[in-house]
Design a protein around this motif. Structure first.
Motif, mmCIF file in Angstrom:
data_model
loop_
_atom_site.group_PDB
_atom_site.id
_atom_site.type_symbol
_atom_site.label_atom_id
_atom_site.label_comp_id
_atom_site.label_asym_id
_atom_site.label_seq_id
_atom_site.Cartn_x
_atom_site.Cartn_y
_atom_site.Cartn_z
ATOM 1 N N LEU A 16 0.823 -1.212 0.000
ATOM 2 C CA LEU A 16 0.000 0.000 0.000
ATOM 3 C C LEU A 16 0.857 1.261 0.000
ATOM 4 O O LEU A 16 0.445 2.300 -0.539
ATOM 5 C CB LEU A 16 -0.928 0.004 1.222
ATOM 6 C CG LEU A 16 -2.036 -1.042 1.243
ATOM 7 C CD1 LEU A 16 -2.706 -1.060 2.615
ATOM 8 C CD2 LEU A 16 -3.054 -0.783 0.149
ATOM 9 N N ASP A 35 3.187 3.233 -4.848
ATOM 10 C CA ASP A 35 2.218 4.009 -5.621
ATOM 11 C C ASP A 35 1.328 3.119 -6.481
ATOM 12 O O ASP A 35 0.142 3.422 -6.667
ATOM 13 C CB ASP A 35 2.957 5.006 -6.512
ATOM 14 C CG ASP A 35 3.747 6.011 -5.700
ATOM 15 O OD1 ASP A 35 3.137 6.951 -5.173
ATOM 16 O OD2 ASP A 35 4.977 5.835 -5.577
ATOM 17 N N ARG A 79 -4.090 4.181 4.331
ATOM 18 C CA ARG A 79 -3.967 4.047 2.874
ATOM 19 C C ARG A 79 -5.018 3.123 2.278
ATOM 20 O O ARG A 79 -5.469 3.359 1.148
ATOM 21 C CB ARG A 79 -2.562 3.560 2.533
ATOM 22 C CG ARG A 79 -1.486 4.577 2.910
ATOM 23 C CD ARG A 79 -0.101 4.151 2.507
ATOM 24 N NE ARG A 79 0.857 5.203 2.853
ATOM 25 C CZ ARG A 79 1.857 5.066 3.720
ATOM 26 N NH1 ARG A 79 2.056 3.888 4.305
ATOM 27 N NH2 ARG A 79 2.662 6.072 3.990
ATOM 28 N N ARG A 89 -8.339 4.915 1.762
ATOM 29 C CA ARG A 89 -8.112 5.932 0.737
ATOM 30 C C ARG A 89 -8.074 5.313 -0.653
ATOM 31 O O ARG A 89 -8.520 5.911 -1.632
ATOM 32 C CB ARG A 89 -6.794 6.649 1.032
ATOM 33 C CG ARG A 89 -6.539 7.895 0.211
ATOM 34 C CD ARG A 89 -5.270 8.576 0.701
ATOM 35 N NE ARG A 89 -5.089 9.876 0.089
ATOM 36 C CZ ARG A 89 -4.451 10.082 -1.053
ATOM 37 N NH1 ARG A 89 -3.941 9.059 -1.701
ATOM 38 N NH2 ARG A 89 -4.321 11.299 -1.545
ATOM 39 N N LEU A 90 -7.565 4.099 -0.724
ATOM 40 C CA LEU A 90 -7.390 3.441 -2.012
ATOM 41 C C LEU A 90 -8.666 2.776 -2.512
ATOM 42 O O LEU A 90 -9.023 2.899 -3.680
ATOM 43 C CB LEU A 90 -6.271 2.400 -1.896
ATOM 44 C CG LEU A 90 -5.827 1.704 -3.178
ATOM 45 C CD1 LEU A 90 -5.192 2.706 -4.143
ATOM 46 C CD2 LEU A 90 -4.841 0.576 -2.854
ATOM 47 N N ILE A 91 -9.382 2.067 -1.636
ATOM 48 C CA ILE A 91 -10.516 1.256 -2.092
ATOM 49 C C ILE A 91 -11.846 1.675 -1.480
ATOM 50 O O ILE A 91 -12.877 1.060 -1.751
ATOM 51 C CB ILE A 91 -10.263 -0.249 -1.825
ATOM 52 C CG1 ILE A 91 -10.231 -0.559 -0.328
ATOM 53 C CG2 ILE A 91 -8.984 -0.701 -2.497
ATOM 54 C CD1 ILE A 91 -10.144 -2.049 -0.015
ATOM 55 N N LEU A 150 -7.422 -2.420 -5.361
ATOM 56 C CA LEU A 150 -6.249 -2.689 -4.540
ATOM 57 C C LEU A 150 -5.039 -2.988 -5.416
ATOM 58 O O LEU A 150 -3.927 -2.522 -5.153
ATOM 59 C CB LEU A 150 -6.546 -3.854 -3.595
ATOM 60 C CG LEU A 150 -5.421 -4.376 -2.715
ATOM 61 C CD1 LEU A 150 -4.771 -3.256 -1.922
ATOM 62 C CD2 LEU A 150 -5.954 -5.458 -1.778
ATOM 63 N N SER A 163 -3.259 -2.579 -9.147
ATOM 64 C CA SER A 163 -3.320 -1.684 -10.304
ATOM 65 C C SER A 163 -3.488 -2.462 -11.595
ATOM 66 O O SER A 163 -4.155 -2.000 -12.529
ATOM 67 C CB SER A 163 -2.040 -0.840 -10.372
ATOM 68 O OG SER A 163 -1.799 -0.184 -9.154
ATOM 69 N N GLU A 171 -2.570 12.464 3.345
ATOM 70 C CA GLU A 171 -2.426 11.329 4.254
ATOM 71 C C GLU A 171 -1.934 11.777 5.636
ATOM 72 O O GLU A 171 -1.151 12.698 5.769
ATOM 73 C CB GLU A 171 -1.436 10.316 3.676
ATOM 74 C CG GLU A 171 -1.956 9.586 2.457
ATOM 75 C CD GLU A 171 -0.960 8.570 1.928
ATOM 76 O OE1 GLU A 171 0.129 8.470 2.499
ATOM 77 O OE2 GLU A 171 -1.289 7.885 0.956
#
Length: 247
Positions: free
Chosen positions: A114, A117, A145, A148-150, A175, A177, A215
Motif C-alpha cells: 500500500l 504508488d 492508505r 483511501r485506495l478502495i 487494490l 493496479s 495522508e
C-alpha cells in the motif's frame, strides 16, 4: 547496495529493491526494516534513478513483520518517531515506487504494498490483513492508505475480517493496479517503471506529491500502540504454530 536481507539492482533509471528472506516468506525483522528504509533513501537521493520497484524473492512479496523476532534484539522498532516498524512506510519519497507482488502480500506486507504508488500483482497473488488473527495491529499506514485506495466500506471488510483477497478481486476493488501472469510481476513492474521514467519527471512527480498530501499516520500510530499494550497473546499463538496454512 547489498545486505544479507535486502539488495538493490539498477537497470537504466529503474531501481529494483529486493526483499530476500525466503526462508521466512520475506517476513521483516528490525534489521531488515532498517535496510529497506536505507535502500529507498538511497534511491530517492540518486539523481540517475527515476522509479523504483519493490519485489520479494522466492515467490512471496512479504508475509509481514517477523513475529518470531518480537521481544528480541531483532524486533521491529515501534516508535512515534523515525521509520515505521516495516521500514520505509512513513517515508514520503519524491519519486514513484511500484510493488511487484508474487504470492502473499499480507499483514505488514500488505502495508508495504500500500505504501507503493502502484501494485502489479501476479494472477495467483494474495492480499490480506492476516495479522487480524494474532491481535497485531496495522501500524504501517494500512488503516490510512487502504480506505483511501478502495473506500472505507471495502477497507473495513478487509480490516475487520482479515480474509484473503485474490488478485482478481484486488483488481476489481482497486487494490491491485493490474494483474499479470504468474512469475512475471517483477518483469512487468520494471517495464511499467521504465515507461514512467520516460515521462517528463518534474510534472509527474509534482502531480504525484499533490495527490498524496492528505495522508496522516499519527492517529493510526496511537491506536496501534494501544493495541500492542493490550497484550501479545496472539503472537505467542503464532509462535506455537497455531493457524498455519490458512487456519
Amino acid at each position: 547496495m547489498t545486505t544479507t536481507t535486502v539488495r538493490s539492482e539498477r537497470r537504466g533509471s529503474v531501481t529494483t529493491v529486493i526483499l530476500d528472506r525466503p526462508e521466512v516468506r520475506n517476513a521483516v525483522d528490525g534489521p531488515t526494516a532498517a535496510a529497506l528504509a536505507q535502500a529507498f533513501r538511497t534511491f530517492d537521493t540518486d539523481d540517475d534513478a527515476s522509479v523504483a520497484v519493490l519485489w520479494g524473492a522466492g515467490g512471496t512479496f512479504c508475509s509481514g513483520a517477523d513475529l518470531h523476532a518480537m521481544g528480541t534484539e531483532r524486533g521491529n522498532h515501534v516508535s512515534e518517531d523515525g521509520d515505521g516498524p516495516m521500514g520505509p512506510t512513513r517515508m514520503r519519497l519524491s519519486k514513484p515506487v511500484i510493488a511487484a507482488v508474487e504470492g502473499y502480500a499480507v499483514a505488514g506486507g500488505l502495508e508495504l504494498a500500500l505504501w507503493c504508488d502502484l501494485r502489479v500483482a501476479a494472477e495467483d497473488a494474495t492480499f490480506g490483513v492476516f495479522c487480524r488473527r494474532w491481535g497485531v495491529p496495522l501500524i504501517d499506514g494500512g488503516t490510512v492508505r487502504l480506505p483511501r485506495l478502495i473506500g472505507t466500506g471495502r477497507a473495513l471488510d478487509l480490516i475487520l475480517t482479515g480474509r484473503a483477497v485474490a488478485a482478481q478481486e484486488a483488481l476489481d476493488i482497486g487494490l491491485a493496479s493490474r494483474v499479470v501472469p504468474s512469475g512475471t510481476a517483477r518483469e512487468q513492474a520494471e517495464a511499467l517503471a521504465a515507461e514512467l521514467a520516460a515521462l517528463p519527471q518534474v510534472c509527474m512527480r509534482n502531480d504525484r506529491l499533490s495527490a498524496l498530501e492528505s495522508e496522516s499516520l499519527a492517529a493510526e500510530f496511537a491506536y496501534g500502540v494501544d493495541s500492542l499494550r493490550a497484550g501479545l497473546e496472539g503472537v505467542e499463538r503464532f509462535r506455537s504454530g497455531a493457524g498455519r496454512h490458512g487456519g
